[in-house]
Design an enzyme around this catalytic site. Structure first.
Site, PDB file in Angstrom:
ATOM      1  N   CYS A 104      26.018  27.149   7.645  1.00  0.00           N
ATOM      2  CA  CYS A 104      25.792  28.846   7.694  1.00  0.00           C
ATOM      3  C   CYS A 104      26.070  28.995   6.175  1.00  0.00           C
ATOM      4  O   CYS A 104      26.766  28.416   5.280  1.00  0.00           O
ATOM      5  CB  CYS A 104      27.146  29.089   8.401  1.00  0.00           C
ATOM      6  SG  CYS A 104      27.230  31.086   8.463  1.00  0.00           S
ATOM      7  N   ASN A 147      29.283  31.428   1.416  1.00  0.00           N
ATOM      8  CA  ASN A 147      29.229  32.963   1.314  1.00  0.00           C
ATOM      9  C   ASN A 147      28.819  33.617   0.196  1.00  0.00           C
ATOM     10  O   ASN A 147      28.924  34.973   0.128  1.00  0.00           O
ATOM     11  CB  ASN A 147      30.368  33.571   1.849  1.00  0.00           C
ATOM     12  CG  ASN A 147      30.686  33.660   3.462  1.00  0.00           C
ATOM     13  OD1 ASN A 147      29.679  34.059   4.238  1.00  0.00           O
ATOM     14  ND2 ASN A 147      31.715  32.948   4.097  1.00  0.00           N
ATOM     15  N   ARG A 163      32.641  38.490  -2.912  1.00  0.00           N
ATOM     16  CA  ARG A 163      33.701  38.082  -1.955  1.00  0.00           C
ATOM     17  C   ARG A 163      34.857  37.382  -2.369  1.00  0.00           C
ATOM     18  O   ARG A 163      35.699  36.572  -1.668  1.00  0.00           O
ATOM     19  CB  ARG A 163      33.127  37.454  -0.742  1.00  0.00           C
ATOM     20  CG  ARG A 163      33.653  37.350   0.985  1.00  0.00           C
ATOM     21  CD  ARG A 163      32.910  36.891   1.855  1.00  0.00           C
ATOM     22  NE  ARG A 163      33.154  36.814   3.108  1.00  0.00           N
ATOM     23  CZ  ARG A 163      33.925  35.986   3.672  1.00  0.00           C
ATOM     24  NH1 ARG A 163      34.067  34.758   3.338  1.00  0.00           N
ATOM     25  NH2 ARG A 163      34.328  36.204   5.117  1.00  0.00           N
ATOM     26  N   ASP A 222      37.267  30.104  13.892  1.00  0.00           N
ATOM     27  CA  ASP A 222      36.344  30.348  12.514  1.00  0.00           C
ATOM     28  C   ASP A 222      37.521  30.890  11.276  1.00  0.00           C
ATOM     29  O   ASP A 222      38.671  30.217  11.414  1.00  0.00           O
ATOM     30  CB  ASP A 222      35.630  31.695  12.851  1.00  0.00           C
ATOM     31  CG  ASP A 222      34.381  31.809  11.888  1.00  0.00           C
ATOM     32  OD1 ASP A 222      34.634  32.195  11.029  1.00  0.00           O
ATOM     33  OD2 ASP A 222      33.308  31.360  12.604  1.00  0.00           O
ATOM     34  N   ASP A 223      37.428  31.606  10.478  1.00  0.00           N
ATOM     35  CA  ASP A 223      37.856  31.790   9.440  1.00  0.00           C
ATOM     36  C   ASP A 223      39.185  32.175   9.431  1.00  0.00           C
ATOM     37  O   ASP A 223      39.634  32.914  10.587  1.00  0.00           O
ATOM     38  CB  ASP A 223      37.226  32.698   8.433  1.00  0.00           C
ATOM     39  CG  ASP A 223      37.523  33.004   6.920  1.00  0.00           C
ATOM     40  OD1 ASP A 223      38.803  32.323   6.614  1.00  0.00           O
ATOM     41  OD2 ASP A 223      36.904  33.614   6.334  1.00  0.00           O
ATOM     42  N   ASP A 251      24.459  36.638  10.346  1.00  0.00           N
ATOM     43  CA  ASP A 251      25.485  37.161  10.888  1.00  0.00           C
ATOM     44  C   ASP A 251      25.205  38.619  11.678  1.00  0.00           C
ATOM     45  O   ASP A 251      26.186  39.015  11.957  1.00  0.00           O
ATOM     46  CB  ASP A 251      26.088  37.788   9.505  1.00  0.00           C
ATOM     47  CG  ASP A 251      26.880  36.469   8.911  1.00  0.00           C
ATOM     48  OD1 ASP A 251      26.993  35.457   9.679  1.00  0.00           O
ATOM     49  OD2 ASP A 251      27.382  36.772   7.758  1.00  0.00           O
ATOM     50  N   LYS A 289      31.526  24.200  11.693  1.00  0.00           N
ATOM     51  CA  LYS A 289      30.675  25.364  11.059  1.00  0.00           C
ATOM     52  C   LYS A 289      30.930  25.389   9.522  1.00  0.00           C
ATOM     53  O   LYS A 289      31.995  25.872   8.993  1.00  0.00           O
ATOM     54  CB  LYS A 289      31.196  26.637  11.631  1.00  0.00           C
ATOM     55  CG  LYS A 289      29.949  27.896  11.170  1.00  0.00           C
ATOM     56  CD  LYS A 289      30.535  29.124  11.625  1.00  0.00           C
ATOM     57  CE  LYS A 289      29.699  30.463  11.284  1.00  0.00           C
ATOM     58  NZ  LYS A 289      29.717  31.609  11.968  1.00  0.00           N
ATOM     59  N   TRP A 290      29.925  24.966   8.878  1.00  0.00           N
ATOM     60  CA  TRP A 290      29.958  24.722   7.231  1.00  0.00           C
ATOM     61  C   TRP A 290      29.401  26.050   6.677  1.00  0.00           C
ATOM     62  O   TRP A 290      28.280  26.087   6.494  1.00  0.00           O
ATOM     63  CB  TRP A 290      29.206  23.501   6.757  1.00  0.00           C
ATOM     64  CG  TRP A 290      29.172  23.102   5.456  1.00  0.00           C
ATOM     65  CD1 TRP A 290      28.754  23.692   4.358  1.00  0.00           C
ATOM     66  CD2 TRP A 290      29.851  21.988   4.907  1.00  0.00           C
ATOM     67  NE1 TRP A 290      29.061  22.929   3.220  1.00  0.00           N
ATOM     68  CE2 TRP A 290      29.778  22.080   3.488  1.00  0.00           C
ATOM     69  CE3 TRP A 290      30.761  21.050   5.308  1.00  0.00           C
ATOM     70  CZ2 TRP A 290      30.301  21.238   2.792  1.00  0.00           C
ATOM     71  CZ3 TRP A 290      31.070  20.018   4.505  1.00  0.00           C
ATOM     72  CH2 TRP A 290      30.952  19.790   2.954  1.00  0.00           C
ATOM     73  N   ASP A 291      30.166  26.833   6.055  1.00  0.00           N
ATOM     74  CA  ASP A 291      29.667  28.006   5.508  1.00  0.00           C
ATOM     75  C   ASP A 291      29.592  28.139   4.023  1.00  0.00           C
ATOM     76  O   ASP A 291      30.299  27.082   3.278  1.00  0.00           O
ATOM     77  CB  ASP A 291      30.562  29.144   6.061  1.00  0.00           C
ATOM     78  CG  ASP A 291      29.880  30.514   6.063  1.00  0.00           C
ATOM     79  OD1 ASP A 291      28.772  30.665   5.805  1.00  0.00           O
ATOM     80  OD2 ASP A 291      30.582  31.469   6.541  1.00  0.00           O
TER      81      ASP A 291
END
Length: 727
Positions: A516, A470, A433, A356-357, A538, A466-468
Site C-alpha cells: 500500500c 504514505n 503527514r 490498521d494504524d 484509499d 499491510k505494508w504502507d
C-alpha cells in the site's frame, strides 16, 4: 520457436507461438527490424534487412540501445561521463550468447520461469573501445506468451571510473511514418488508474515520476496503439517497468514520422559511479505485443504477472475475505472494540481481521510514533498476542498494518537516531503527514526494521501484513554516502527496500503481504514480486472504484487488486450507494470490508452474509480467470466486465449502471471470451432460475438486461457450460 541466429546477415529472430521480434547488426550497431505478429523464418530474410540511406548516419538507423553524441540526435538509452568530463561513447557489437530459460537479476525483482523450456534468453554484448564500457543487452522471449523482457547490464571494463548519467531498460525504434496513440494511467491520490489516451505528434510525449516511488500520478506502464485499436481489435504494444522508484517512459516522434519508445529508471537527478570492474543492472521492461486489442494485451500481462512475477504460497491460493478496522474506528479503538467487530465478522463468514494504524507507540493520531514498533498497552492491555488470540478463537486469522519505511520526528527512534532519515545537511527536513522517510540505503536501518517486525511475527500469530508508504521522498540524500555517490541515493533506496522485502518475505512465508502507498501510490510490478496484492486506492467509493479498478486492470491482474466495501456516506466523496452495489464492485477484486460491522442492521447483515457466501464460491474464478472488459466507465454511464475460466466452461459477468435513465431503451450486453460452440446455463446472481443461451449468441447478440429505474444499480450473472468438450 526461441532465438534464431543468421550469422551471415547478423540477424536475430526471437520467436514465440504468436509473435516475432527481429533485430540485426548493422555496421556494428544493433538495429531494430520488426516486432509484431509471428513471421515464418525464411533464409535469408530478404525484404526485412535494414539498409540505411547512404551517409544518413545514426539519426536514421532504428536502434536497439542508442547513444548520443555520434550522429543520433534523438533521446539516447544511456549516457556515460568519463573521468575527463567527456560524454562520448560508441557501443559496437562484440558477440552473443543464448541461455535456456531466464536468469534472475541480482538485487532486482523480475519475472521468472519454472522450467527452462518456457523461455530463451539472448545476450548481446556491446563494447566501447575507448572507455572499456561494456553493455550486455538481455532479451527473454517466452515460448507460449507474446512477451519480450528486456534489460541492460552496464559494466566498467576499463581502468578508470565511469559515471552513468542515464541507463534505461529498453528502447524500441518504429521505422517509417505511422500514426500512433499512447495509452497510460494517470491520476492522483484517491483517483488512481485513469486511462489516458491521446495521439502522438512530432516531438516528445513523456510520463514519469520524480517522487522516489512509482506514484499515484503516473504508473510505470504505457502502450502504443494504432488509432483504430479497441479492446478487441487492432495492434497494441505494451511496456511495463518492474521497478518501484522514480521512472521515465515516453515516445519521441522525429521529423520522418518514426517513433522511439523508451522506458527505465528516471535519468533526472540520477547518476551512478562505476569503478573498474563494477556493473549496474537496470530494472527489466516487460514488453507485450497484441494483435487483438488492448484486452488481449491486458490478459497477457495478467497471466504473466499472476503466475511468473508473484511468488510464494499465496500466488496460487485463494485470498481470504477480510474486515479492516480503519474506517470503522480510525485511531480510536481498544482491544474489546476490535474483538467486537471480529465477532460480527465471524458470524457473517469473514475470514481475516486486520488491525490498521494506531496500535503502536503513542499513536493516537498520525503525528507521532512511526518507527516505534512496540504495542500500545493503553489500547491493548494484553498486547497484540492477546487480541490476536481472541480473534483467532473466533475462527478469524489476524492481520496487522505497518509503515516500516517512515519515521515520525515525535518518536523514540528519531530521538535516538535523528540521522536515520533521508536528509541533506543544512537543509530543512520536509515533513509530509508529520513524517520523514527512513534511509533504506543504510544496512543498520534495514536491520532495525527487520528485527522490529520479526520480533512481532515471532510472538504474534500474524497471517497478513499491510505494508504502507504514505509519502514521497524529499531531500534525497544519505549521511552514509560520499559526495560523488549522493545522486545514487534514490535508486539505492529502492535496492535497499527490495533487499529487506526479500529477507522478510522469505523469513515469514506464511504471511500474506499486501502493498500500500496511500492506496495506489506504488502499485507496480516491482512490489508485486514480493507482495501478491496491493491496496488499490484509499478511495472506497464504489462509483469511483469502477474507474480505478477498470484502469488498473489495463496491466495488473485482478488477483492483485484489493477492493473493500465501506460505509456510507462514503468517507472520501460523501456519496450514498446501496450495499449491493458496493459489494458487486468490491467482489470484482480481492474482497473485503472496511467499516464497523457492529453498526449494520439485521437486513444489512443478511446482505453481507449473502455477499460473503457468494464470493467464496466465485473468488477462484475472479482471482484467476481471464478478464474481459466490456463497457468502460470512462466512456459513459455503464460499466461491465466478465471473468472466464481457462477452459471457457465457466464465466461471471458484472454489470453496473451509475444513474437511472428516463425512458431507457431495451438493452443487451455483448459478452466475450466464451466458446461459440457451447451452450451456457445463465443465472442471475445467486438465483436458481436459469436461461439457456449459446456462446455465439451471447457474444454476437448479447445477454438481455432487465432495466430498473434506479441509481447505482448492479447485477452479476453466472454462466456454466451445459455440455463441455470433455463430454
Amino acid at each position: 520457436m526461441g532465438v534464431i541466429v543468421e550469422s551471415q546477415t547478423g540477424l536475430f529472430h526471437l520467436q514465440s507461438s504468436g509473435m516475432s521480434y527481429i533485430l540485426q547488426i548493422v555496421d556494428g550497431y544493433p538495429a531494430h527490424v520488426y516486432w509484431g505478429s509471428k513471421l515464418k523464418h525464411r533464409v535469408p530474410m530478404e525484404g526485412l534487412l535494414i539498409h540505411t540511406p547512404e551517409k544518413a548516419g545514426l539519426d536514421r538507423l532504428p536502434q536497439e540501445y542508442p547513444q548520443y553524441g555520434s550522429g543520433d540526435f534523438r533521446n539516447p538509452a544511456y549516457q556515460v561521463e568519463l573521468e575527463d568530463g567527456t560524454r562520448i561513447t560508441e557501443l559496437k557489437y562484440e558477440g552473443y550468447r543464448i541461455i535456456k530459460g531466464k536468469p534472475a537479476l541480482t538485487g532486482l525483482p523480475a519475472v521468472y520461469t519454472e522450467d527452462e523450456a518456457e523461455a530463451d534468453t539472448l545476450e548481446l554484448e556491446l563494447r566501447d573501445a575507448y572507455s572499456g564500457l561494456k553493455v550486455v543487452l538481455l532479451y527473454t522471449v517466452f515460448a507460449e506468451r507474446n512477451v519480450i523482457v528486456r534489460s541492460a547490464r552496464l559494466i566498467n571494463g576499463g581502468d578508470r571510473k565511469l559515471r552513468l548519467r542515464r541507463a534505461l531498460s529498453a528502447s524500441v525504434d518504429y521505422s517509417g511514418e505511422r500514426e500512433w496513440e499512447i495509452v497510460y494511467l494517470s491520476g492522483a491520490w484517491a483517483r488512481e488508474g485513469n486511462v489516458t489516451r491521446r495521439p502522438l505528434a512530432r516531438g516528445e510525449t513523456r510520463i514519469d515520476s520524480k517522487r522516489g516511488m512509482s506514484s499515484h500520478q503516473f504508473n510505470p506502464f504505457a502502450a502504443l496503439v494504432a488509432p483504430d485499436t479497441t479492446e478487441f481489435r487492432g495492434e497494441a504494444y505494451g511496456f511495463s517497468l518492474v521497478y518501484s522508484g522514480s521512472f521515465e517512459a515516453g515516445a519521441e516522434v522525429d521529423s520522418f514520422g518514426s517513433a522511439r519508445f523508451s522506458i527505465g529508471v528516471n535519468s533526472f537527478d540520477f547518476a551512478w559511479l562505476l569503478s573498474p570492474g563494477e556493473s549496474f543492472q537496470t530494472p527489466e521492461a516487460v514488453m507485450v505485443y497484441s494483435g487483438q486489442g488492448l484486452g488481449d494485451m491486458s490478459r497477457t500481462y495478467h497471466r504473466l504477472y499472476r503466475t511468473r512475477l508473484c511468488r510464494g504460497r499465496y500466488r496460487d491460493e485463494e485470498r481470504p475475505i477480510l474486515v479492516n478496522n480503519w474506517e470503522a474506528t480510525y485511531f480510536n479503538f481498544n482491544a474489546d472494540k476490535l474483538v467486537e467487530i471480529a465477532e460480527e465478522g465471524a458470524k457473517l463468514g469473514i475470514e481475516l481481521f486486520v488491525l490498521d494504524d494506531g496500535w503502536f507507540g503513542k499513536r493516537d493520531s498520525d503525528n507521532s510514533s512511526l518507527g516505534d514498533w512496540i504495542e500500545d498497552r493503553r489500547k491493548l492491555p494484553g498486547g497484540l498476542a492477546d487480541v490476536a488470540q481472541r480473534i483467532n478463537k473466533l475462527g478469524l486469522k489476524f492481520g496487522l498494518w505497518f509503515e516500516p519505511e517512515m519515521i515520525s520526528p515525535d518518536s523514540e527512534l528519531y530521538r535516538r537516531h535523528p540521522d536515520w532519515c533521508l536528509h541533506v545537511p543544512g537543509r530543512r527536513r520536509s515533513e509530509a503527514r508529520w513524517q520523514l522517510v527512513l534511509d533504506y540505503t543504510r544496512k543498520e536501518v534495514r536491520d532495525y526494521i527487520y528485527d522490529s517486525l520479526a520480533a512481532i511475527f515471532a510472538s504474534v500469530p500474524v497471517s497478513y501484513v499491510k505494508w504502507d508508504m504514505n509519502r514521497a521522498l524529499t531531500e534525497i540524500g544519505s549521511a552514509m554516502l560520499p559526495p560523488e555517490r549522493q545522486a545514487e541515493t534514490a535508486h539505492r533506496y529502492v535496492l535497499g527496500l527490495y533487499e529487506l522485502l526479500e529477507r522478510i518475505t522469505a523469513g515469514f512465508p506464511h504471511i500474506l503481504f499486501e502493498s500500500c502507498s496511500s492506496g495506489g501510490g506504488r502499485f507496480d510490478p516491482g512490489m508485486l514480486y514480493y507482495m501478491p496484492q496491493t491496496w488499490t486506492s484509499d478511495n472506497t467509493d464504489a462509483v469511483e472504484r469502477l474507474k480505478i479498478q477498470y484502469g488498473t486492470s489495463l496491466v495488473y491482474p485482478v488477483s492483485a487488486i484489493g477492493a473493500h466495501v465501506s460505509a456510507v456516506p462514503n468517507h472520501q466523496v460523501g456519496r450514498m450507494t446501496p450495499l449491493e452495489f458496493r459489494g458487486d464492485v468490491a467482489m470484482s477484486g480481492n474482497f473485503g470490508y472496511e467499516l464497523d460491522l457492529t453498526k449494520f442492521t439485521d437486513e444489512e447483515k443478511e446482505t453481507v452474509k449473502r455477499q460473503v457466501a457468494a464470493y467464496k464460491q466465485i473468488r477462484g474464478l475472479v482471482q484467476k480467470g481471464d478478464l474481459y472488459r466490456l463497457k468502460s466507465p470512462f466512456e459513459g454511464n455503464e460499466s461491465a466486465w466478465m471473468f472466464v475460466s481457462e477452459d471457457k466452461e465457466t464465466a461471471l459477468v458484472y454489470y453496473f449502471q451509475v444513474m437511472a435513465v428516463p425512458n431507457a431503451p431495451r438493452r443487451s450486453l455483448r459478452l466475450a471470451g466464451l466458446d461459440p460452440d457451447l451452450e451456457y446455463e445463465v443465472r442471475s446472481g445467486t438465483s436458481e432460475a436459469a436461461f439457456i443461451h449459446g456462446g455465439d449468441r451471447l457474444m454476437q447478440v448479447g445477454l438481455p438486461l432487465a432495466y430498473r429505474q434506479k441509481d447505482y444499480e448492479s447485477g452479476w450473472f453466472r454462466l456454466q457450460a451445459l455440455k463441455t468438450h470433455k463430454d
